[in-house]
Design a protein around this motif. Structure first.
Motif, mmCIF file in Angstrom:
data_model
loop_
_atom_site.group_PDB
_atom_site.id
_atom_site.type_symbol
_atom_site.label_atom_id
_atom_site.label_comp_id
_atom_site.label_asym_id
_atom_site.label_seq_id
_atom_site.Cartn_x
_atom_site.Cartn_y
_atom_site.Cartn_z
ATOM 1 N N TYR A 45 -31.577 34.889 -37.401
ATOM 2 C CA TYR A 45 -31.248 33.485 -37.150
ATOM 3 C C TYR A 45 -31.628 32.620 -38.350
ATOM 4 C CZ TYR A 45 -31.356 28.880 -34.861
ATOM 5 O OH TYR A 45 -31.152 27.561 -34.533
ATOM 6 N N LYS A 46 -32.873 32.750 -38.803
ATOM 7 C CA LYS A 46 -33.367 32.016 -39.971
ATOM 8 C C LYS A 46 -34.337 32.920 -40.713
ATOM 9 C CE LYS A 46 -35.657 27.679 -41.305
ATOM 10 N NZ LYS A 46 -36.284 26.435 -40.795
ATOM 11 N N MET A 47 -34.119 33.091 -42.021
ATOM 12 C CA MET A 47 -34.947 33.988 -42.821
ATOM 13 C C MET A 47 -35.615 33.224 -43.948
ATOM 14 S SD MET A 47 -34.484 37.046 -41.436
ATOM 15 C CE MET A 47 -34.810 38.293 -42.685
ATOM 16 N N SER A 48 -36.729 33.753 -44.423
ATOM 17 C CA SER A 48 -37.426 33.148 -45.562
ATOM 18 C C SER A 48 -37.059 33.902 -46.836
ATOM 19 C CB SER A 48 -38.937 33.199 -45.341
ATOM 20 O OG SER A 48 -39.381 34.539 -45.205
ATOM 21 N N GLY A 61 -29.064 38.649 -34.147
ATOM 22 C CA GLY A 61 -30.194 39.516 -33.829
ATOM 23 C C GLY A 61 -31.182 39.525 -34.979
ATOM 24 N N HIS A 62 -32.124 40.441 -34.945
ATOM 25 C CA HIS A 62 -33.117 40.746 -35.972
ATOM 26 C C HIS A 62 -34.374 39.883 -35.884
ATOM 27 C CE1 HIS A 62 -34.812 42.442 -39.553
ATOM 28 N NE2 HIS A 62 -34.831 41.282 -40.177
ATOM 29 N N THR A 63 -34.254 38.572 -35.665
ATOM 30 C CA THR A 63 -35.433 37.706 -35.691
ATOM 31 C C THR A 63 -36.046 37.479 -34.314
ATOM 32 O OG1 THR A 63 -33.883 35.842 -35.739
ATOM 33 C CG2 THR A 63 -34.898 36.474 -37.828
ATOM 34 N N HIS A 64 -35.491 38.114 -33.276
ATOM 35 C CA HIS A 64 -36.041 38.015 -31.917
ATOM 36 C C HIS A 64 -36.137 36.558 -31.461
ATOM 37 C CE1 HIS A 64 -38.240 42.176 -32.346
ATOM 38 N NE2 HIS A 64 -36.993 42.196 -32.793
ATOM 39 N N THR A 65 -35.127 35.785 -31.757
ATOM 40 C CA THR A 65 -35.139 34.349 -31.473
ATOM 41 C C THR A 65 -34.589 34.055 -30.086
ATOM 42 O OG1 THR A 65 -34.748 33.933 -33.833
ATOM 43 C CG2 THR A 65 -34.399 32.091 -32.317
ATOM 44 N N PHE A 66 -35.396 33.406 -29.251
ATOM 45 C CA PHE A 66 -34.951 32.981 -27.933
ATOM 46 C C PHE A 66 -34.339 31.587 -28.054
ATOM 47 C CE2 PHE A 66 -38.003 36.224 -26.794
ATOM 48 C CZ PHE A 66 -37.478 36.798 -25.640
ATOM 49 N N GLU A 105 -33.082 34.952 -48.182
ATOM 50 C CA GLU A 105 -32.195 35.945 -47.560
ATOM 51 C C GLU A 105 -31.088 35.241 -46.769
ATOM 52 O OE1 GLU A 105 -32.007 39.275 -47.522
ATOM 53 O OE2 GLU A 105 -33.662 39.557 -48.929
ATOM 54 N N VAL A 106 -29.914 35.844 -46.784
ATOM 55 C CA VAL A 106 -28.796 35.308 -46.004
ATOM 56 C C VAL A 106 -29.097 35.484 -44.522
ATOM 57 C CG1 VAL A 106 -26.358 35.537 -45.443
ATOM 58 C CG2 VAL A 106 -27.119 35.791 -47.805
ATOM 59 N N SER A 107 -28.994 34.398 -43.771
ATOM 60 C CA SER A 107 -29.206 34.426 -42.328
ATOM 61 C C SER A 107 -27.992 33.810 -41.656
ATOM 62 C CB SER A 107 -30.462 33.621 -41.965
ATOM 63 O OG SER A 107 -30.261 32.239 -42.279
ATOM 64 N N ASP A 108 -27.997 33.799 -40.338
ATOM 65 C CA ASP A 108 -26.888 33.186 -39.602
ATOM 66 C C ASP A 108 -26.764 31.700 -39.922
ATOM 67 O OD1 ASP A 108 -26.470 35.648 -38.439
ATOM 68 O OD2 ASP A 108 -27.577 35.162 -36.608
ATOM 69 N N LEU A 109 -27.906 31.011 -40.030
ATOM 70 C CA LEU A 109 -27.875 29.582 -40.322
ATOM 71 C C LEU A 109 -27.392 29.295 -41.736
ATOM 72 C CD1 LEU A 109 -31.111 28.152 -38.627
ATOM 73 C CD2 LEU A 109 -28.790 28.368 -37.701
ATOM 74 N N VAL A 110 -27.631 30.228 -42.649
ATOM 75 C CA VAL A 110 -27.149 30.081 -44.023
ATOM 76 C C VAL A 110 -25.661 30.427 -44.104
ATOM 77 C CG1 VAL A 110 -27.306 31.051 -46.358
ATOM 78 C CG2 VAL A 110 -29.382 30.472 -45.098
ATOM 79 N N MET A 111 -25.261 31.472 -43.407
ATOM 80 C CA MET A 111 -23.881 31.946 -43.500
ATOM 81 C C MET A 111 -22.879 31.023 -42.820
ATOM 82 S SD MET A 111 -22.223 35.553 -42.185
ATOM 83 C CE MET A 111 -22.633 35.237 -40.451
#
Length: 306
Positions: A225-228, A250-255, A231-237
């Motif tokens: 969802y959001k990466m430091s 997925g990947h960041t376990h974001t609820f 890195e390309v994340s959903d919010l960046v893409m």
């Protein structure tokens, strides 16, 4: 008392939001003025087949029996349901250590998943193991557009996209995997080539929307969802795309209690949603395709599985 508990554990987005005008050329199969399609999704199951234990902050939530019961209920109420997963099916409990992914894949097949993408932990047993379990026990396709599996055992097994036609409405779905550097040991990645996710996403989505005339384009993303660290994340893409309507992450376990809406390069909204991890939540989005206005409307829920 049970009814109050059930209602308490459903978080809904109030109101309905228009997504905009999309291709409706594929509606020849029906004369209906509107068509409703329900998209359900999970991510980062991590081999958690039983509910979380009493000592966990998610105590009592999750478990494939509870999820199957919930899925059955929704399917009894809705005519057009699609079910997706955004990766990291494997690794996290002794079930994977002992059975190497077989029960996870078998149970997902029994629950009627329509497609999945790959997460970094789905490589934990190596490509040979993943291929074995998918070939023997999966009734659903694996979608990954930005991993080039040429020359590996995955070649020909993974697909970049799949089009689901529901009552004449085309839903184009494709997958994106995360950058393996620092996450997946080279020996487990098995000669797979990683392709730029944003470039791949734009090319695939444009093909699905413009050439295949899909009314909705969905990306199953394991970018996070959001990466430091850049890195390309959903919010960046999402803001750098033109033809994606929904990113299931997925990947960041974001609820997320509701999807995040971002504006793409064409000035249209892109929805980004994620359902936590471990099967504790089920994401739900209901899309209504209106023939008269030629618009797509949505509502959403984040459902606690228990």
């Amino acid at each position: 008392m049970e009814r109050r508990l059930f209602l308490k554990n459903i978080l809904s987005v109030s109101g309905v939001v228009a997504l905009g005008q999309w291709p409706f050329e594929t509606w020849a199969e029906t004369a209906a003025s509107t068509i409703k399609i329900t998209i359900l999704h999970t991510n980062d199951q991590h081999s958690r087949l039983e509910p979380f234990p009493k000592t966990d902050r998610l105590a009592g939530r999750g478990g494939v029996v509870n999820r199957a019961r919930l899925l059955s209920k929704i399917r009894s109420e809705e005519a057009n349901v699609l079910l997706f997963d955004a990766g990291d099916i494997f690794q996290g409990t002794p079930y994977f250590n002992f059975y190497k992914g077989r029960p996870e894949i078998e149970l997902m097949s029994q629950m009627g998943y329509d497609a999945v993408t790959m997460g970094n932990h789905d490589f934990d047993g190596g490509l040979d193991l993943y291929v074995k379990q998918i070939k023997e026990y999966a009734t659903f396709p694996v979608l990954v557009a930005n991993y080039d599996f040429s020359g590996t055992v995955m070649q020909g097994l993974a697909q970049p996209y799949k089009i689901f036609t529901v009552k004449g409405v085309k839903i184009g779905v494709f997958g994106l995997g995360i950058n393996p550097d620092g996450l997946i040991p080279e020996k487990l990645f098995g000669g797979t080539k990683y392709l730029d996710p944003i470039k791949t996403a734009n090319e695939t989505a444009a093909f699905l929307k413009n050439e295949k005339k899909c009314s909705l384009v969905v990306c199953l993303s394991h970018l996070g969802y959001k990466m430091s660290g850049g890195e390309v994340s959903d919010l960046v893409m999402a803001p750098q795309t033109k033809n994606i309507d929904l990113i299931i992450g997925g990947h960041t376990h974001t609820f997320l209690n509701e999807p995040t809406s971002l504006t793409n390069l064409a000035g249209k909204p892109v929805l980004v949603n994620q359902a936590g991890w471990g099967g504790a939540s089920l994401g739900r989005l209901d899309f209504t395709f209106d023939r008269v206005s030629k618009q797509v409307f949505y509502s959403s829920q984040a459902i606690s599985v228990q």
